[in-house]
Design a protein around this motif. Structure first.
Motif, PDB file in Angstrom:
ATOM      1  N   ARG A  34       0.868  -1.170   0.000  1.00 50.30           N
ATOM      2  CA  ARG A  34       0.000   0.000   0.000  1.00 50.30           C
ATOM      3  C   ARG A  34       0.912   1.229   0.000  1.00 50.30           C
ATOM      4  NH1 ARG A  34      -2.751  -3.691  -1.110  1.00 50.30           N
ATOM      5  NH2 ARG A  34      -4.673  -4.429  -0.096  1.00 50.30           N
ATOM      6  N   ARG A 218      -4.933  -1.116   7.110  1.00 55.19           N
ATOM      7  CA  ARG A 218      -4.862  -0.983   5.654  1.00 55.19           C
ATOM      8  C   ARG A 218      -4.517  -2.306   4.971  1.00 55.19           C
ATOM      9  NH1 ARG A 218      -1.464   4.628   4.587  1.00 55.19           N
ATOM     10  NH2 ARG A 218      -2.762   5.973   5.905  1.00 55.19           N
ATOM     11  N   ALA A 222      -5.347  -7.368   2.443  1.00 54.30           N
ATOM     12  CA  ALA A 222      -4.251  -7.609   1.501  1.00 54.30           C
ATOM     13  C   ALA A 222      -3.828  -9.070   1.541  1.00 54.30           C
ATOM     14  CB  ALA A 222      -3.057  -6.715   1.845  1.00 54.30           C
ATOM     15  N   SER A 272       3.775   1.186   4.543  1.00 60.50           N
ATOM     16  CA  SER A 272       2.684   2.107   4.230  1.00 60.50           C
ATOM     17  C   SER A 272       2.788   3.380   5.053  1.00 60.50           C
ATOM     18  CB  SER A 272       1.338   1.410   4.473  1.00 60.50           C
ATOM     19  OG  SER A 272       0.265   2.243   4.130  1.00 60.50           O
TER      20      SER A 272
END
Length: 521
Positions: A34, A218, A222, A272
């Protein structure tokens, strides 16, 4: 041409992460990453796909980058080795040529000189500047020194609301943004532009793997890939990896698959977090009207094995440990854009910055400007036009280890260990040692001869051991009685209203239309 027709020189912002392997950045093909800000930076930049550190360890790698010299030539071998104040750095050279130079954040300088040519250093470091991390090659690896890397960060990885490293990097980005404001203020007050160098250096994604919860989340959806090859290499063929595993306790407490997944997710989340910092710095350059005059470079000091070959952290010659991202974004067109496959090195940062600043490199510099490397590649010069050298002279070995990268070939040499040779074109994961392959015998012999012509490895080994003994003696003496640490204590700045009330307010104001005024003119 390094200047425009008017003779102006670009500002330079060098952003450095710590322990950031390019394998985990979107711009280098990591699908789970990310990293939108780094990816955007790369889209209009020169991206070097095979950039190597000079040594996979923090302090000597950074000293090498700053001077353009290998650690063995600097006599800066490990994380407990002082970096001589008399060594010219790119900060000294650009400062002498009229650049304002500032360092914000991490640089792991060991010794009493905590500036090394930077006119300003706005934060202290996250690690101590003293001789606290001196290795001992005669110390048994199964009895680790207190500061050695340990498997615990892998087993304990996960989100944390607050950590030492988060506090540090939050301070770094705040200070970097305020410093950019200050450069705009100074130009505005002077009525003319002074080019500047800003080095903003972050500790993430260095272990412990403890990202903020926001960044951890985040990565919730993933698909974090596991290590492609977690199997430990054969001990007879690769004793160095087994020494590292023993030193870190990986052989005694091997991480479970769940531990590995958690640690890799935390690492990706920390990457990230760094990406956000890159975005904030670039946004401030835009807001101040400085972006069109500023070259932005992103790199790291080394990578992280992240479970490949049963290894974590750095200290290894394998690609995940020894390679770094190298992205050069240049709005002036001084740097060719595109992807470049020629091997390059952190040694090349100094000649690159000096070429951008129209400054001649010192005769001691060993690197090649990234601008020149890109020009050669565009002109069709093959990747075999130079050797890139990676040294390792610190904990986890008993002798100097030297790695030579020549085009697609990589040779690893360490007295007492068998040589290793990898063809990265056919074997990018370094699974098949071809040192005995008749097809590569001539190349292996040539590369081995290059190592032998440059190094007396026995003498270098004795020099390292003698240095360890000297520094251990000095460190023990300095820890006795009253201690005077070398850590930087940043100077208090007069930046608010003191004395000249209206003058202070006026100087501090940078209008939102600064791109049309004196600040960036």
């Amino acid at each position: 041409m390094r200047r425009t027709e008017s003779g102006r020189r670009p500002n330079i912002v060098l952003i450095q992460a710590d322990q950031l392997a390019p394998h985990h950045v979107g711009a280098y093909g990591a699908e789970a990453a990310r990293t939108p800000h780094i990816d955007e930076l790369a889209r209009g930049a020169a991206v070097f796909d095979r950039a190597y550190c000079s040594t996979p360890l923090c302090a000597p790698s950074r000293a090498s980058m700053l001077t353009g010299r290998l650690p063995s030539d600097l006599g800066c071998y490990d994380n407990g080795d002082d970096f001589a104040a008399t060594e010219p750095t790119f900060a000294h050279l650009l400062r002498s040529a009229g650049y304002h130079t500032a360092l914000v954040g991490r640089m792991h300088f060991i010794g009493p000189d905590q500036h090394h040519g930077f006119e300003q250093r706005l934060t202290t470091d996250v690690y101590p500047a003293d001789l606290d991390m001196v290795p001992d090659w005669d110390h048994p690896l199964d009895r680790p020194l207190q500061w050695y890397h340990d498997v615990a960060p892998v087993l304990d990885a996960g989100a944390s609301v607050a950590t030492v490293q988060q506090d540090f990097d939050d301070e770094v980005v705040f200070s970097a943004l305020r410093h950019l404001n200050d450069r705009a203020r100074a130009d505005q007050a002077a009525g003319e532009r002074q080019p500047f160098l800003l080095v903003a250096s972050f500790i993430h994604p260095h272990d412990p793997y403890e990202p903020p919860p926001e960044h951890w989340e985040r990565l919730a959806d993933a698909d974090i890939p596991p290590p492609a090859h977690p199997e430990v290499p054969d001990a007879e063929a690769d004793p160095h990896s087994h020494r590292l595993r023993q030193m870190c306790g990986l052989d005694r407490r091997p991480p479970s698959p769940d531990d590995v997944h958690q640690a890799r997710r935390a690492y990706y989340a920390a990457v990230s977090y760094v990406d956000d910092m890159v975005g904030r710095i670039r946004a401030r350059l835009e807001a101040l009207g400085l972006a069109d005059d500023t070259v932005v470079i992103l790199t790291s000091d080394h990578g992280d094995m992240l479970g490949e070959k049963g290894l974590w952290f750095k200290m290894s010659p394998y690609e995940q440990s020894s390679r770094v991202p190298m992205i050069v974004h240049d709005p002036w067109g001084l740097v060719p854009q595109g992807r470049f496959a020629n091997p390059v090195s952190l040694l090349d940062v100094l000649p690159t910055l000096l070429e951008l600043g129209d400054v001649d490199p010192p005769p001691t510099a060993q690197g090649l400007s990234l601008l020149e490397s890109a020009r050669r590649e565009q002109a069709g010069t093959p990747p075999t036009d130079r050797d890139v050298v990676v040294e390792y002279l610190a904990e986890g070995t008993h002798h100097p280890q030297v790695t030579v990268v020549r085009g697609p070939l990589k040779l690893v040499v360490c007295p007492g260990d068998p040589d290793q040779l990898f063809d990265l074109d056919s074997d990018p994961d370094e699974l098949h040692d071809r040192v005995s392959d008749p097809e590569l015998a001539e190349a292996a012999q040539s590369m081995r001869a290059q190592v032998e012509s440059r190094y007396d490895l026995a003498a270098l080994g004795e020099s390292v051991r003698a240095s360890q003994r000297r520094r251990t003696l000095v460190a023990e003496a300095l820890s006795t009685g009253r201690r005077r640490p070398w850590d930087l204590v940043p100077e208090a700045e007069q930046r608010y209203v003191r004395g000249d009330f209206w003058g202070a307010l006026g100087y501090g104001r940078v209008r939102s239309d600064a791109r049309h005024g004196g600040a960036s003119g």
